[in-house]
Design a protein around this motif. Structure first.
Motif: not given
Ligand code: MG
Length: 157
Positions: A97-114
């Protein structure tokens, strides 16, 4: 089986790249730190080390050591995996779990996961990357920095 928990937080700093899970993220600030300041990989490193009772990231890679200046934090994960393997354990799954107000991380989740899955030697399905704000509260809420929590399950290899 063994379970490990890790936590890390870093202050935002202008003029640094933002790297989370080994992925470069577009943002006007990065994270302050001695290494590449990848708080996500630091939390995972501590979770692995914690699970097998092998100390913590600060003990293994002190920020007073010039060897770790701007280091790729994947090195720390690899060393933690090695310590776990020496004790007969491999990672089964990892939840972050990442806690942050900014930036929005949704677009990066698949790359981070891989990327995290590759580092841990598991399928992407065994890695979960979640992001949430802190509803404006505390240092995360004020945008001073971000925090990451990670748990890993370790199984006899
Ligand atoms: Mg750290």
């Amino acid at each position: 089986m063994k379970i490990g928990f890790g936590y890390d937080s870093h202050r935002f700093q202008p003029g640094r790249p933002l790297i989370l899970g080994g992925v470069r993220i577009e943002h006007d600030r990065g994270l302050a730190g001695h290494s590449d300041a990848d708080a996500l990989l630091h939390a995972i490193t501590d979770a692995i080390l914690g699970g097998v009772g092998a100390g913590d990231l600060g003990e293994l890679f002190p920020d007073s050591d010039p060897r770790w200046k701007d280091a790729d934090s994947a090195t720390f994960v690899a060393e933690a995996m090695k310590r776990a393997a020496e004790k007969g354990y491999a990672v089964a799954n990892c939840d972050v779990t990442i806690l942050t107000e900014q930036p929005k991380l949704l677009p990066y989740k698949p790359a981070i996961r891989a990327n995290v899955a590759a580092l841990l030697g598991v399928d992407a399905g065994a890695v979960s990357i979640k992001a949430k704000t802190n509803e404006g509260m505390g240092f995360v809420g004020r945008g001073e920095g971000l925090a990451v929590m990670a748990v890993v399950l370790l199984v006899e290899a």
